[in-house]
Motif scaffolding. Structure first.
Motif, PDB file in Angstrom:
ATOM      1  N   MET A  49      58.042  61.797  16.880  1.00 60.67           N
ATOM      2  CA  MET A  49      57.811  61.151  18.165  1.00 60.67           C
ATOM      3  C   MET A  49      58.243  59.694  18.037  1.00 60.67           C
ATOM      4  SD  MET A  49      54.256  60.929  20.342  1.00 60.67           S
ATOM      5  CE  MET A  49      54.075  62.707  20.265  1.00 60.67           C
ATOM      6  N   ASN A  50      59.453  59.366  18.529  1.00 65.09           N
ATOM      7  CA  ASN A  50      59.982  58.015  18.415  1.00 65.09           C
ATOM      8  C   ASN A  50      59.451  57.069  19.478  1.00 65.09           C
ATOM      9  OD1 ASN A  50      61.652  58.523  16.146  1.00 65.09           O
ATOM     10  ND2 ASN A  50      63.214  59.426  17.468  1.00 65.09           N
ATOM     11  N   ASN A  51      58.929  57.625  20.574  1.00 70.93           N
ATOM     12  CA  ASN A  51      58.363  56.827  21.670  1.00 70.93           C
ATOM     13  C   ASN A  51      59.368  55.839  22.253  1.00 70.93           C
ATOM     14  OD1 ASN A  51      55.751  57.979  21.656  1.00 70.93           O
ATOM     15  ND2 ASN A  51      55.165  56.707  19.909  1.00 70.93           N
ATOM     16  N   VAL A  75      54.776  59.617  14.028  1.00 75.61           N
ATOM     17  CA  VAL A  75      54.679  58.907  15.301  1.00 75.61           C
ATOM     18  C   VAL A  75      55.106  57.461  15.079  1.00 75.61           C
ATOM     19  CG1 VAL A  75      53.198  58.255  17.222  1.00 75.61           C
ATOM     20  CG2 VAL A  75      52.791  60.399  15.999  1.00 75.61           C
ATOM     21  N   SER A  76      56.027  56.988  15.919  1.00 75.88           N
ATOM     22  CA  SER A  76      56.544  55.629  15.813  1.00 75.88           C
ATOM     23  C   SER A  76      55.654  54.672  16.584  1.00 75.88           C
ATOM     24  CB  SER A  76      57.977  55.584  16.365  1.00 75.88           C
ATOM     25  OG  SER A  76      58.476  54.277  16.342  1.00 75.88           O
ATOM     26  N   HIS A  77      55.315  53.522  15.944  1.00 76.70           N
ATOM     27  CA  HIS A  77      54.503  52.485  16.573  1.00 76.70           C
ATOM     28  C   HIS A  77      55.226  51.149  16.473  1.00 76.70           C
ATOM     29  CE1 HIS A  77      50.902  55.017  16.980  1.00 76.70           C
ATOM     30  NE2 HIS A  77      51.193  55.474  15.768  1.00 76.70           N
ATOM     31  N   PRO A 100      62.758  59.709  24.392  1.00 75.43           N
ATOM     32  CA  PRO A 100      61.365  59.392  24.758  1.00 75.43           C
ATOM     33  C   PRO A 100      60.342  60.457  24.394  1.00 75.43           C
ATOM     34  CG  PRO A 100      62.580  60.110  26.693  1.00 75.43           C
ATOM     35  CD  PRO A 100      63.571  60.085  25.572  1.00 75.43           C
ATOM     36  N   ASP A 101      60.751  61.708  24.173  1.00 72.11           N
ATOM     37  CA  ASP A 101      59.809  62.804  23.998  1.00 72.11           C
ATOM     38  C   ASP A 101      59.691  63.208  22.530  1.00 72.11           C
ATOM     39  OD1 ASP A 101      59.531  62.916  26.811  1.00 72.11           O
ATOM     40  OD2 ASP A 101      61.325  64.183  26.942  1.00 72.11           O
ATOM     41  N   ALA A 102      58.589  63.882  22.214  1.00 76.57           N
ATOM     42  CA  ALA A 102      58.425  64.452  20.876  1.00 76.57           C
ATOM     43  C   ALA A 102      59.337  65.673  20.729  1.00 76.57           C
ATOM     44  CB  ALA A 102      56.971  64.840  20.651  1.00 76.57           C
ATOM     45  N   ARG A 138      58.849  48.314  13.409  1.00 76.66           N
ATOM     46  CA  ARG A 138      58.395  49.680  13.650  1.00 76.66           C
ATOM     47  C   ARG A 138      57.774  50.231  12.374  1.00 76.66           C
ATOM     48  NH1 ARG A 138      62.507  54.612  14.722  1.00 76.66           N
ATOM     49  NH2 ARG A 138      63.055  54.136  12.560  1.00 76.66           N
TER      50      ARG A 138
END
Length: 830
Positions: free
Chosen positions: A586-588, A641-643, A574-576, A627
């Motif tokens: 940052m997979n989020n 950063v993953s969205h 969950p964290d960067a 993603r």
């Protein structure tokens, strides 16, 4: 989709109704009753000279030929030089007994020349005595000369463009896929012939039930080299700076037991770590499981150069292999490997990041040292009988890597990365037959502990990962006529320190083998869930394969499949976290769902008499993922950063191989070619930034040995690539050309070797770098001794520059290379 299913049902129905017959027989000498080996057996139709199919008799005189349907117009034609040809009517269901009568005749003004390459159904044989020269030390030197066979710079072997799946010596796999240990060390003059086995099915229980496209190589030794120890001892010293190398091996090959013990060490840039890499990866996932997840990796030392030009190392490699044949079907194999390696490199780069609004440029210089200590021990027990198969593989491994870098640019930082990995794995496979059906039980257990650390100046981050992975399955197989049906059900478990997951799968597999056709259809259903992450998916992954073997020379195939797969457990972190001093990720906690359509059309041709081999493959794929990554650059730091957004990609390639041998000139020529395009997307400043990469690559090779005293080889790699980013950024095409020439001449008793390399690299539209290297060596052989004096990098180049493109980036780098060096060594063979 409905039409496709109807077609498949019709095909499978036709397969089950088709009853392919088998014609069996034995050929003997009419005078003494002894079996006749290598006689040509053809099935012909009355009034026609072209055979419908053919084979050669085995050493015991027997033969087997498939036949779709027998009738009164078909007959068997048997011939062999020195015997009278004979024809006989086919009797379905009976064993034909054919007696050949010797024939005495005289050949006038006719040259009888033995073939260097000859085939028997799915096996190609190469007579090593027709290819070997006095300068060939190891069998790899001979393999490079065989038409249709290619050996790349890492030692990986391919035949007709396909990587081999197994490497045997006298029918036994001694090194468990690390065949560099044999190809680099087994003496060339000990090998009698090289066999290439197409459609190789190593499990006897499945040989007449499941077909494969795998390719295996088997080496057959000369009689006087079996059952005895062969070995080599070598030591050398050099200068600029102080250089050393040492090597020792002892190899014993027989049909009941085999051994290979090898030590190699040096600080002269020779990358002996290749000998500990497993090169037979085809079908390995079922045995080893999916790739091991990790957060961090060590810096890599890559450049479009020979590795020995840029590698500053101090390495020790030790390997031990032993296999025992306990009885006719059972063998026990023991493998142990240890590696200690210290590498260092000085380099610098200027990287351009192309974004939607502007271009960011970052420059740096680095000095990196990496220490690697790696060990693994494996034990395998296999019983490969015709009615039962059992194997159990146990592996224990440890890998300790520590990298230290000093980076200077806009600011100076110190970086330390530790990536240890301790693992244990056990794989069990059990197959047994019961009347008309076959059952298979598979079990894989794997545990890894990866306590990674990264330290940037005083900023420390721990990324611990532990994983217990298991995969258990049960399969039912039945073959009726031409149709084979296999149903596999199983469960996997992923118990780890981030998010636990599991999957259930059911995989129906249908194969239909007709006279010239082979069809396969798979419809796997896989349900995957990570409960704590709220992830649950049911995937259907159909696969269709059609193979048509027109005759011995021509073969065509087509495959189409849809595949849905997911990321690995690190995506649920969950964290960067840092991946190095500059890059963050940052997979989020997003587990991506990736869907891919792929299609392939393949054709091949081989003519062993003319030593000509050719392949062509056309491939197309389209991908979709939920993603997409956004690249953010602030204050010299790059963050991915993953969205949770849709992301599309596509690509196509056309690739092929050509290989031709010329017997009269001792010549082998080959060409590998590749053309393609790949397209994808990336977010930049909140906007979608599409990018495209077009490329073409050609690799011609020539090996020429016109006389025992002279040999020459030439190899080139010509690569042209260009990138388009967004709608307005088109990067200049880059042309990279590598040419390598090697000449060898024996001025008895001294052999002179000269190698020259030319590298052309485009750095920009108006600037290109041309670099020349040359190496010279003198080799003197007397009895079992060999003495070598050599000089490398005669022009004393010390740096190399190049430019490369990657996704939405381009970077121009320079790297330190090894200076001019001198070396003297002595080698003794026994």
């Amino acid at each position: 989709m409905k039409s496709l299913l109807y077609i498949l049902i019709l095909l499978l129905t036709a397969c089950s109704l088709s009853a392919q017959q088998t014609i069996k027989g034995i050929v003997t000498d009419a005078e003494n009753g002894q079996p006749v080996d290598a006689a040509t057996v053809q099935i012909r139709k009355a009034g026609r000279q072209v055979p419908l199919t053919y084979t050669l008799t085995k050493a015991d005189g027997t033969f087997t030929l498939p036949l779709r349907q027998a009738d009164d117009s078909l007959f068997v034609h048997v011939s062999l030089l020195g015997y009278k040809a004979i024809r006989q009517k086919i009797t379905a269901g009976a064993t034909l007994r054919i007696r050949l009568e010797p024939e005495v005749f005289t050949l006038k003004e006719v040259e009888i020349r033995p073939g260097r390459v000859y085939g028997r159904q799915d096996t190609i044989n190469y007579d090593v005595s027709q290819f070997i020269s006095p300068k060939d030390e190891a069998i790899k030197d001979v393999l490079k000369k065989l038409p249709g066979v290619d050996v790349d710079d890492d030692g990986k072997i391919s035949y007709n463009g396909k990587n081999i799946s197994k490497f045997y010596v006298e029918g036994m796999d001694l090194t468990d896929g690390r065949y560099n240990q044999l190809t680099n060390n087994l003496q060339a003059n000990a090998v009698k012939s090289v066999q290439v086995m197409e459609n190789h099915q190593p499990i006897r229980v499945l040989q007449k039930k499941l077909t494969t496209e795998d390719i295996a190589i088997n080496l057959k030794l000369k009689d006087d080299f079996r059952d005895r120890w062969m070995g080599t001892l070598e030591g050398g010293m050099g200068a600029s700076p102080l250089l050393w190398e040492g090597m020792g091996n002892a190899i014993q090959i027989s049909r009941k037991s085999q051994s290979a013990y090898i030590y190699k060490g040096n600080n002269r840039g020779d990358d002996v770590t290749d000998e500990q890499n497993v090169l037979t990866q085809i079908g390995a996932e079922g045995k080893t499981g999916p790739s091991i997840p990790s957060f961090l990796s060590q810096p890599s030392f890559s450049a479009p150069l020979k590795k020995e030009r840029l590698l500053f190392n101090n390495v020790h490699s030790l390997s031990g292999n032993r296999v025992y044949k306990l009885n006719e079907t059972t063998q026990l194999r023991l493998n142990a490997n240890y590696l200690h390696d210290l590498t260092q490199q000085e380099r610098g780069s200027v990287t351009n990041y192309y974004q939607a609004g502007d271009t960011a440029t970052l420059a740096e210089q680095s000095s990196t040292h990496i220490r690697t200590d790696r060990a693994d021990v494996a034990m395998s027990l296999e019983n490969n009988a015709e009615s039962h198969y059992l194997t159990n593989d146990f592996n224990l491994s440890g890998n300790w890597e520590r990298g230290t870098s000093r980076i200077s640019g806009a600011s100076s930082v110190n970086q330390r990365i530790q990536t240890p990995d301790m693992g244990v794995r056990n794989y069990l496979q059990n197959i047994w037959t019961r009347d008309k059906y076959t059952l298979e039980l598979r079990s894989l257990l794997r545990y890894h502990n990866l306590p990674a650390r990264i330290l940037i100046d005083r900023d420390k981050q721990a990324l611990n990962l532990q994983q217990l992975y298991l995969d258990h399955s049960l399969a039912f197989l039945r073959k009726k006529g031409s149709l084979t049906r296999q149903y596999t059900a199983g469960i996997t478990g992923d118990l780890n320190s981030i998010r636990n997951g599991t999957s259930l799968y059911f995989k129906p597999n249908y194969q239909c083998n007709l006279y010239k056709w082979n069809l396969a259809f798979n419809l796997p259903l896989v349900w995957t869930t990570f409960p704590a992450a709220g992830f649950s998916r049911l995937a259907v992954n159909p696969f269709l394969y059609i193979n048509y073997k027109f005759n011995y020379a021509w073969r065509f195939s087509f495959h189409a499949n849809y595949h849905e797969n997911y990321g690995n457990i690190t995506d649920l972190y969950p964290d960067a976290y840092r991946t190095d001093y500059r890059n963050y990720r940052m997979n989020n906690g997003i587990m991506p769902v990736n869907r891919t359509h792929s299609y392939s059309l393949y054709g091949e041709y081989k003519n062993t008499v003319r030593e000509f081999f050719a392949t062509l493959s056309l491939n197309h794929n389209r991908g979709c993922s939920d993603r997409i990554f956004e690249q953010q650059i602030r204050d010299g730091q790059v963050t991915l950063v993953s969205h949770r957004l849709s992301n599309h990609s596509s690509g196509w390639t056309a690739k092929g191989t050509l290989s031709k041998g010329f017997y009269d000139y001792g010549l082998k020529t080959s060409l590998t070619y590749l053309l393609g395009r790949s397209e994808a997307e990336q977010l930049s400043a909140g906007e979608r930034l599409p990018y495209r990469y077009d490329f073409m690559q050609y690799e011609p090779k020539i090996t020429w040995t016109p006389a025992r005293s002279f040999s020459a080889s030439y190899q080139a790699t010509i690569h042209l690539g260009r990138s388009k980013i967004g709608t307005g950024t088109r990067l200049d095409p880059l042309l990279d050309v590598v040419q390598k020439l090697q000449l060898s001449y024996e001025l008895f008793p001294v052999e002179i070797n000269l190698s020259a390399d030319h590298y052309h690299n485009d750095v920009s539209r108006d600037k290109a770098v041309n670099t020349f290297f040359a190496d010279l060596s003198f080799r003197w052989k007397t009895g079992s001794w060999q003495f070598v004096a050599e000089a490398t990098n005669l022009f004393n180049k010390k740096q190399y520059s190049y430019t490369q493109y990657s996704a939405t980036e381009s970077y121009t780098s320079w790297i330190d290379i090894r200076p001019r060096e001198f070396m003297a060594s002595a080698r003794y063979k026994f």
